[in-house]
Write an enzyme that holds these catalytic residues in place. Sequence first.
Site, PDB file in Angstrom:
ATOM      1  N   GLU A 304      57.309  -1.300  54.386  1.00 57.01           N
ATOM      2  CA  GLU A 304      57.626   0.593  54.583  1.00 57.01           C
ATOM      3  C   GLU A 304      58.617  -0.135  55.391  1.00 57.01           C
ATOM      4  O   GLU A 304      59.452   0.969  54.930  1.00 57.01           O
ATOM      5  CB  GLU A 304      56.726   0.231  56.108  1.00 57.01           C
ATOM      6  N   ARG A 308      62.007   2.819  53.445  1.00 57.62           N
ATOM      7  CA  ARG A 308      62.040   4.163  54.211  1.00 57.62           C
ATOM      8  C   ARG A 308      63.356   3.530  55.047  1.00 57.62           C
ATOM      9  O   ARG A 308      64.441   4.668  55.041  1.00 57.62           O
ATOM     10  CB  ARG A 308      60.886   3.858  55.772  1.00 57.62           C
ATOM     11  N   ASP A 437      49.615   1.103  43.250  1.00 55.91           N
ATOM     12  CA  ASP A 437      50.109   2.076  43.127  1.00 55.91           C
ATOM     13  C   ASP A 437      51.652   2.195  42.793  1.00 55.91           C
ATOM     14  O   ASP A 437      51.907   2.150  41.137  1.00 55.91           O
ATOM     15  CB  ASP A 437      49.888   3.799  44.013  1.00 55.91           C
TER      16      ASP A 437
END
Length: 673
Positions: A304, A308, A437
Amino acid sequence: MYSGAAAAAGPPLRDFISVTLGPEEAVGVGGYNNSKAWRRRSCWRKWKQLSRLQRSVILFLFAFLAVCGVISYTSLGEAWKSITNKSLDDQRTEQEIPRLKLANPAVLPAPQKADANHGDYPELSLQKPPKPPHIRRGPSNLQIKAPQRDTRLKTQHDTMRAVEELVKADKVEKTEKSIISWRGAMIEPDQSTEPPSSKVTEPEKHSSVETEDQKEPVPINERQMAVIEAFRHAWKGYKDFAWGHDELKPLSKSYSEWFGLGLTLIDALDTMWILGLKEEFEEARKWVANDLVFDKNVDVNLFESTIRILGGLLSTYHLSGDSLFLEKAKDIGNRLMPAFKTPSKIPYSDVNIGRGTAHPPRWTSDSTVAEVTSIQLEFRELSRLTGDEKFQKAVDEVMKHVHTLSGKNDGLVPMFINTNSGQFTHLGVYTLGARADSYYEYLLKQWIQGGKKENELLEDYMRAIEGVKKHLLQRSEPKKLTFVGELAHGHFSAKMDHLVCFLPGTLALGAHNGLAADHMKLAETLIETCYQMYAQVETGLSPEIVHFNLHAQKGHKDVEIKPADRHNLLRPETVESLFYMYRFTGDKKYQDWGWEILQNFNRYTRVPTGGYTSINNVQNPNNPEPRDKMESFFLGETLKYMFLLFSDDIDLINLDKYIFNTEAHPLPIWVPA
């Protein structure tokens, strides 16, 4: 008064001074009369009275001063000439059309203010913007060509007063290469069969992105203005109630912390740049410069924080050319490196960026496959910019290791990998949803980023798509929607995460870059399914997870929603794929579908005092049950892709020049030197 003795001595004696005047002096000729001639003769007499040493010292001082004067005159003359020339150049520039010579030219005109009659939430009619006559879109005839130079690359906060001006540069000659086929894909042969070296060189001073011909700017249309208004409304809530914190809680007018690093602000930096929000960007930049500190005792998630924070800083550096963001990216990149210190080189999931330690989650020694294989774009780019190969070397080792692992099913990978053994765990479960994914997404995007030379990545991607077709594709009833399910120990499940809706866009991107034509056909069918995940729901917003009906039942739709899955987190994946589909096909229906989604976000998730909120129940229009949380990716991804979807400017983040990371932060495609 005189004494008596003095008086007796007789009369006192008097002193006299006798002065004899010659005839010339008497008439005032030739004497001291303060004339210049007299002063010259007087100075010469004094000079002659000086000793030889004294005269030599004085002459030396005069000579020294003369030399210094000549040198000073030369320097001042050159400086004055430079100033004069600059002034003349400035005058000529004011008379001509200005050309921005900065590294990163503006790409958007300054945003117009929303009309006053729109109010807090403009009720805009569903109206198509006029079709631009000059744009031709579509896949590149299954040929991969050298990336073309961008026309307009970026908005520039330092040049917003001249954003309608564009940079003009030399054209790049296009080269045609022979085409070879590989499992149905049309791919150019590389100059070298070797993958790009992890050894990197020092980058140029500015971003590698270059510019081409000057073109007329494409004006911002009504739908894009609606996105700008939505962003400003969300930003208002964040600024008022959560400034500098990770996420806004718009209903309680407070904030929540995850890492304590201003996630929403950093995630939104490049969105503000692309939308042309100069004032908001400058304010956020000031916070990054003065308040963003990574030297703190806090555990962050490697994945993350990479997508980000590191991705957001790198992207903003490339768009703005501001070295502040690159320096911050170096800092966080170095602090994340301890995660790779594992026996297998498969990184731990968590890093303490202050202490320089890393560890797996408390409950397991596994990392998810998506997390360890979806940080490559960012670390590879950091190596390219800094010249430090350690970043790319670490993430490349992960991909090479995963490439060799057993436990795959026709290219499909399990969801977990052990950081000690380096082996897949929880075998037999295959999904394109959570925990797996972006592994598939980054296979393709790394191949594109590196100049289409790393054939192992392409091979894994192509094999995986074939695995999807073979094991995970089914059709629903009654509309026969093609969807991507899951496979668990040989049993098919008709469950599809909203996260899987990244796949149509990825397939379209692959087809655009020369892969098999049937990838685009599959993308078209899957994006229809993702749209129906919105359209068949009462609020017009998709739930987090849907189950598809495989058998026709009276009164049943294709989509079924379980109570535990009916929340909406303001996710971007469908809008992301709509953007790719519109960019590559020019079909206006994709813009219309995105417009419907934006209107429903405004209708059911907008908080009047500022911000948007996730909701718990997409099936209840009367009470969608707001969750009081605005995810950072709503500003970083969802609204960014909305704005790009509604744009008719194909050079606004040109997809032949940029590749988006999985948090929608554009990074440049590497162009061979």
